[in-house]
Write a protein that holds these residues in place. Structure first.
Motif, short mmCIF file in Angstrom:
data_model
loop_
_atom_site.label_atom_id
_atom_site.label_comp_id
_atom_site.label_asym_id
_atom_site.label_seq_id
_atom_site.Cartn_x
_atom_site.Cartn_y
_atom_site.Cartn_z
N TYR A 255 -13.97 -13.00 -75.16
CA TYR A 255 -13.43 -14.36 -75.13
C TYR A 255 -14.40 -15.33 -75.79
CZ TYR A 255 -10.25 -12.32 -71.75
OH TYR A 255 -9.31 -11.53 -71.13
N HIS A 256 -14.57 -15.20 -77.08
CA HIS A 256 -15.44 -16.12 -77.82
C HIS A 256 -14.61 -16.77 -78.92
CE1 HIS A 256 -18.96 -14.65 -75.75
NE2 HIS A 256 -18.57 -13.40 -76.00
N SER A 257 -14.93 -18.01 -79.20
CA SER A 257 -14.12 -18.73 -80.19
C SER A 257 -14.73 -18.76 -81.58
CB SER A 257 -13.89 -20.17 -79.70
OG SER A 257 -15.13 -20.81 -79.49
N THR A 258 -15.94 -18.23 -81.73
CA THR A 258 -16.57 -18.23 -83.05
C THR A 258 -17.04 -16.82 -83.40
OG1 THR A 258 -18.80 -18.65 -82.21
CG2 THR A 258 -17.44 -20.59 -82.68
N ASP A 259 -17.22 -16.59 -84.69
CA ASP A 259 -17.75 -15.30 -85.14
C ASP A 259 -19.15 -15.07 -84.60
OD1 ASP A 259 -15.43 -14.79 -86.51
OD2 ASP A 259 -16.26 -15.26 -88.49
N GLY B 64 -20.37 -16.10 -81.78
CA GLY B 64 -20.25 -15.71 -80.38
C GLY B 64 -19.85 -14.26 -80.22
N VAL B 65 -18.89 -13.82 -81.03
CA VAL B 65 -18.46 -12.42 -80.98
C VAL B 65 -19.60 -11.49 -81.40
CG1 VAL B 65 -16.88 -10.71 -81.98
CG2 VAL B 65 -16.03 -12.98 -81.35
N LYS B 66 -20.29 -11.83 -82.49
CA LYS B 66 -21.41 -11.00 -82.95
C LYS B 66 -22.51 -10.94 -81.90
CE LYS B 66 -20.63 -11.70 -87.87
NZ LYS B 66 -21.10 -12.33 -89.10
N GLY B 67 -22.79 -12.06 -81.25
CA GLY B 67 -23.79 -12.08 -80.20
C GLY B 67 -23.39 -11.19 -79.03
N HIS B 68 -22.13 -11.24 -78.66
CA HIS B 68 -21.62 -10.41 -77.57
C HIS B 68 -21.77 -8.93 -77.90
CE1 HIS B 68 -18.98 -9.61 -74.09
NE2 HIS B 68 -18.56 -8.59 -74.82
#
Length: 92
Positions: free
Chosen positions: A8-12, A14-18
């Motif tokens: 549930y991330h709104s930016t790339d 955020g997704v990459k960090g996850h």
């Protein structure tokens, strides 16, 4: 098992960090299993019993950990982790 969903991330970023954190967690888990020769679940169950009490003495914080079991000491030695100090005063 690498469990990444749902994300549930709104930016790339955020997704990459996850994904990075998930892969790092998997790596640490596998390294712990390799170094100890034990399944991660048993290592985690043993080490999660390590606790720290915070004592506020006249505005000064003192951190005191509980006593290590022999199994915990063996696991820390296998993982090449220094034994945490029994008492720590104002670690900041």
């Amino acid at each position: 098992m690498l469990n990444l969903r749902p994300v549930y991330h709104s930016t790339d970023v955020g997704v990459k960090g996850h994904v990075f954190v998930c892969i790092l967690a998997l790596l640490l888990r596998r390294l712990m299993e390799k170094e100890t020769g034990e399944p991660f679940e048993s290592v985690f169950e043993e080490l999660k019993e390590l606790k720290v009490n915070v004592i506020d003495l006249e505005g000064e914080k003192i951190f005191q950990r509980n006593r290590l079991t022999s199994t915990q000491e063996d696991l820390l030695e296998s993982l090449k982790v220094k034994r945490p100090p029994k008492i720590l005063v104002n670690p900041e």
